[in-house]
Write an enzyme that holds these catalytic residues in place. Structure first.
Site, PDB file in Angstrom:
ATOM      1  CD  GLU A 257      -2.907  -1.235   0.575  1.00 39.64           C
ATOM      2  OE1 GLU A 257      -3.171  -0.236  -0.107  1.00 39.64           O
ATOM      3  OE2 GLU A 257      -3.560  -2.283   0.521  1.00 39.64           O
ATOM      4  CB  CYS A 296      -2.560   6.546   2.369  1.00 36.73           C
ATOM      5  SG  CYS A 296      -3.735   5.627   3.365  1.00 36.73           S
TER       6      CYS A 296
HETATM    7  P1  NAP Z   1       8.240   4.895   4.690  1.00 36.84           P
HETATM    8  O1  NAP Z   1       9.349   5.814   4.997  1.00 36.84           O
HETATM    9  O2  NAP Z   1       8.261   4.181   3.402  1.00 36.84           O
HETATM   10  O3  NAP Z   1       8.195   3.848   5.903  1.00 36.84           O
HETATM   11  C1  NAP Z   1       7.177   2.900   6.001  1.00 36.84           C
HETATM   12  C2  NAP Z   1       7.643   1.744   6.849  1.00 36.84           C
HETATM   13  O4  NAP Z   1       8.686   1.047   6.171  1.00 36.84           O
HETATM   14  C3  NAP Z   1       8.217   2.135   8.201  1.00 36.84           C
HETATM   15  O5  NAP Z   1       7.805   1.204   9.167  1.00 36.84           O
HETATM   16  C4  NAP Z   1       9.719   2.042   7.975  1.00 36.84           C
HETATM   17  O6  NAP Z   1      10.435   1.790   9.145  1.00 36.84           O
HETATM   18  C5  NAP Z   1       9.774   0.844   7.067  1.00 36.84           C
HETATM   19  N1  NAP Z   1      11.003   0.731   6.308  1.00 36.84           N
HETATM   20  C6  NAP Z   1      11.722   1.710   5.732  1.00 36.84           C
HETATM   21  N2  NAP Z   1      12.799   1.185   5.115  1.00 36.84           N
HETATM   22  C7  NAP Z   1      12.755  -0.160   5.323  1.00 36.84           C
HETATM   23  C8  NAP Z   1      13.608  -1.241   4.954  1.00 36.84           C
HETATM   24  N3  NAP Z   1      14.694  -1.061   4.240  1.00 36.84           N
HETATM   25  N4  NAP Z   1      13.260  -2.496   5.367  1.00 36.84           N
HETATM   26  C9  NAP Z   1      12.137  -2.704   6.089  1.00 36.84           C
HETATM   27  N5  NAP Z   1      11.312  -1.700   6.475  1.00 36.84           N
HETATM   28  C10 NAP Z   1      11.616  -0.453   6.090  1.00 36.84           C
HETATM   29  O7  NAP Z   1       6.834   5.628   4.754  1.00 36.84           O
HETATM   30  P2  NAP Z   1       6.267   6.626   5.889  1.00 36.84           P
HETATM   31  O8  NAP Z   1       7.032   7.898   5.800  1.00 36.84           O
HETATM   32  O9  NAP Z   1       6.168   5.953   7.210  1.00 36.84           O
HETATM   33  O10 NAP Z   1       4.778   6.847   5.395  1.00 36.84           O
HETATM   34  C11 NAP Z   1       4.421   7.820   4.456  1.00 36.84           C
HETATM   35  C12 NAP Z   1       4.087   7.207   3.136  1.00 36.84           C
HETATM   36  O11 NAP Z   1       3.215   6.111   3.317  1.00 36.84           O
HETATM   37  C13 NAP Z   1       3.352   8.140   2.200  1.00 36.84           C
HETATM   38  O12 NAP Z   1       3.959   8.087   0.952  1.00 36.84           O
HETATM   39  C14 NAP Z   1       1.938   7.566   2.105  1.00 36.84           C
HETATM   40  O13 NAP Z   1       1.307   7.733   0.879  1.00 36.84           O
HETATM   41  C15 NAP Z   1       2.149   6.154   2.388  1.00 36.84           C
HETATM   42  N6  NAP Z   1       0.975   5.566   3.013  1.00 36.84           N
HETATM   43  C16 NAP Z   1       0.203   4.736   2.276  1.00 36.84           C
HETATM   44  C17 NAP Z   1      -0.909   4.150   2.840  1.00 36.84           C
HETATM   45  C18 NAP Z   1      -1.772   3.208   2.061  1.00 36.84           C
HETATM   46  O14 NAP Z   1      -2.585   2.512   2.665  1.00 36.84           O
HETATM   47  N7  NAP Z   1      -1.647   3.147   0.758  1.00 36.84           N
HETATM   48  C19 NAP Z   1      -1.244   4.424   4.162  1.00 36.84           C
HETATM   49  C20 NAP Z   1      -0.439   5.286   4.882  1.00 36.84           C
HETATM   50  C21 NAP Z   1       0.677   5.851   4.289  1.00 36.84           C
HETATM   51  P3  NAP Z   1      11.200   2.967   9.942  1.00 36.84           P
HETATM   52  O15 NAP Z   1      10.177   3.924  10.375  1.00 36.84           O
HETATM   53  O16 NAP Z   1      11.837   2.231  11.048  1.00 36.84           O
HETATM   54  O17 NAP Z   1      12.158   3.562   8.954  1.00 36.84           O
END
Ligand code: NAP
Length: 524
Positions: A257, A296
């Site tokens: 997602e 999102c």
């Molecule tokens: P993110 O930076 O991609 O992080 C999401 C998750 O991935 C966090 O738990 C992060 O952990 C983890 N992560 C990052 N790098 C990783 C790796 N190499 N291996 C394993 N896990 C890893 O996103 P965010 O800033 O939290 O959220 C914002 C984004 O999410 C926006 O772009 C939004 O559109 C999207 N979003 C989408 C939805 C949907 O349902 N489509 C819902 C909510 C948000 P750490 O925090 O420990 O780095």
């Protein structure tokens, strides 16, 4: 003293060692907790969930798993006030925003509890009707759905620490899989408290829930072919995770997602002052300001017939002007800060990008002076909707949305909406069946959900920004290509569909059939 969040792995609490990450109060920038996963044996954590939690959950019937979900929902609800406070402290949530997250979590668990109850005392679900395969019905085919024998690994985004945990866990637990949940580190306090509440309340069998508060480390390098990875976050991280060699080689099932440039389309038949018009304005303002636009599902692109653009802009500007931005704890506050310093930086940079092709018609493109990570709502208007590019490609994850004019035809609106290349949701506001039908057909394949706004549904509508448990959440293309929730459909990520071919008398008697209403096939 600053709280140290612990990991819950192998059935015990374990603090991370080495360098810990800072978790902050977005209203002040002050460090409120630290967390890390150093020293956690990821392989052992997964094995414990697989070997201890899996069998315990699979031994339960759907009705028993439903009871478990209800107990989890009640246990979390009993700590609602404390969780709402944490949502403010570590997420910058106003009380209303925190309720949206926490009540969304308990509500989703309760809905899945009810689905479990309806499925009753069975453990295997039929998938559709049986079919005759041979010259006579003696050779009979029937698809069934069995729980996978692995762990459901849930990697969540920062914006919904409670709902994100619960909506994924509800489906996995009801399907019969143990969960290892990893909230985004920056806002992990709410998720950590929820896990503590559930562990203390002893509502789950051992191994059914594990928690990592901090980096995933080498977790994904230990996934096996029966495991499932459900990820929510940015498209870049999603790409990184789904392309990991380990996951590709073992065909680990992955659900993503990701980003989404959701649209709202106002049809020309909707008159200013009408109920559908009011709903449209309300939904846009809610989506721009709720959770400081960090949803999102929030409306990022607002499509309006050119002849109505001035009216819409004037009304939105007036409504946005009435939203007080301030500390989440103040009663008068309508919108709190964004969650992290990097979110603030990204929002400022994102608006600057949009300004290359759109003008700001409300708000300031600059961050407010600190302390705290405040960024007021910003409404832009595209100079030329036909040639604009950034607005269809770059998601600014904050209180930011852009007005785009179209010529009033469904064909033109649909062509512009499709430039988003796949979104979670689009909303269409119209009383005209023809307009709505054309839009559904022309933009449907680019979306997971279409919200059809009209006077009749307005009083009941939670708005397009709310992902409901009985309809699917997810979207194709840029949105990640995933699908969650949707009632029993949400279980299919965690189930293996198996075709049984054999003597009809045997095939039909192997498993008790749940009541027809409960046995909705989960199409994947
Ligand atoms: P993110 O930076 O991609 O992080 C999401 C998750 O991935 C966090 O738990 C992060 O952990 C983890 N992560 C990052 N790098 C990783 C790796 N190499 N291996 C394993 N896990 C890893 O996103 P965010 O800033 O939290 O959220 C914002 C984004 O999410 C926006 O772009 C939004 O559109 C999207 N979003 C989408 C939805 C949907 O349902 N489509 C819902 C909510 C948000 P750490 O925090 O420990 O780095």
């Amino acid at each position: 003293m600053t709280q140290i969040l612990e990991n819950y792995v192998g059935g015990r609490w374990q603090p991370g060692t080495g360098r810990l990450a800072d978790l902050c109060d977005p209203a002040t920038g002050e460090v409120v907790a630290r967390a890390g996963t150093g020293g956690v044996d990821m392989k052992a954590a997964l094995a414990y969930a697989r070997d201890v939690g899996g069998p315990a959950l699979r031994a339960m019937t759907f009705a028993q798993r439903g009871d478990l979900l209800l107990a989890a929902s009640k246990a979390i609800f009993a700590h609602r006030d404390a969780l709402l406070e944490l949502g403010a402290r570590n997420g910058g949530n106003t009380r209303k925003d925190a309720k949206f997250d926490v009540d969304g979590a308990t509500g989703t668990l309760a809905v899945y509890a009810e689905l479990g109850k309806r499925l009753g005392d069975t453990t295997v679900l039929p998938d559709g009707e049986g079919v005759q395969l041979g010259r006579t019905p003696r050779l009979w085919g029937q698809h069934v759905l069995l729980p996978r024998r692995g762990v459901a690994v849930h990697v969540n985004a920062f914006n919904f620490p409670a709902w994100g945990l619960a909506e994924k866990a509800a489906c996995a637990w009801l399907a019969g899989l143990p969960v290892l949940t990893k909230p985004a580190t920056a806002t992990a306090m709410v998720a950590e408290r929820i896990v503590r509440v559930l562990v203390d309340a002893k509502v789950l069998p051992a191994g059914a829930l594990s928690l990592l508060c901090g980096s995933a480390g080498d977790l994904l390098d230990h996934l096996e072919s029966q495991d499932v990875l459900a990820f929510t976050g940015s498209a870049d991280t999603g790409y990184l995770l789904r392309s990991k060699e380990r996951l590709l080689r073992r065909s680990v099932r992955v659900n993503v997602e990701a980003d989404s440039l959701n649209s709202a389309v106002l049809a020309p038949d909707v008159e200013p002052g009408s109920e559908a018009w009011a709903l449209f304005v309300r939904d846009v303002v809610t989506d721009m300001t709720q959770k400081a636009g960090q949803k999102c599902t929030a409306i990022r692109r607002i499509f309006v017939p050119a002849a109505r653009l001035q009216d819409v802009q004037a009304e939105l500007v007036e409504r946005l002007g009435a939203v007080k931005v301030g500390p989440p704890g103040d009663e008068a506050t309508g919108m709190g800060p964004v969650a992290t310093a990097s979110q603030l930086e990204d929002a400022v940079a994102g608006v600057a990008k949009l300004m290359t092709e759109a003008d700001v018609v409300f708000g300031s493109p600059q961050a407010r002076p600190g302390p705290g990570w405040y960024f007021g709502p910003v409404l832009l208007r595209a100079r030329d909707a036909a040639t604009a590019r950034v607005v269809h490609e770059h998601e600014v994850f904050g209180p930011v949305s852009t007005l785009l004019a179209y010529d009033g035809t469904a064909a033109a609106a649909a062509a512009l909406v499709r430039k988003g290349e796949g979104s979670l949701v689009a909303s269409v506001y119209s009383e005209s069946r023809d307009f709505v039908r054309d839009m559904v057909v022309e933009i449907g394949p680019w979306h997971g959900r279409l919200y059809l706004g009209s006077a009749a549904m307005a009083p009941l509508s939670p708005g397009p920004g709310t992902a409901l448990p009985l309809t699917v959440h997810g979207g194709p293309g840029r949105a990640g290509g995933g699908e969650e929730l949707g009632g029993l459909r949400g279980l299919s990520l965690y189930q293996q569909r198996v075709a049984l071919e054999g003597d009809r008398a045997l095939v039909e008697k192997l498993f008790p059939t749940p009541a027809p209403a409960a046995a909705t096939p989960s199409a994947r």
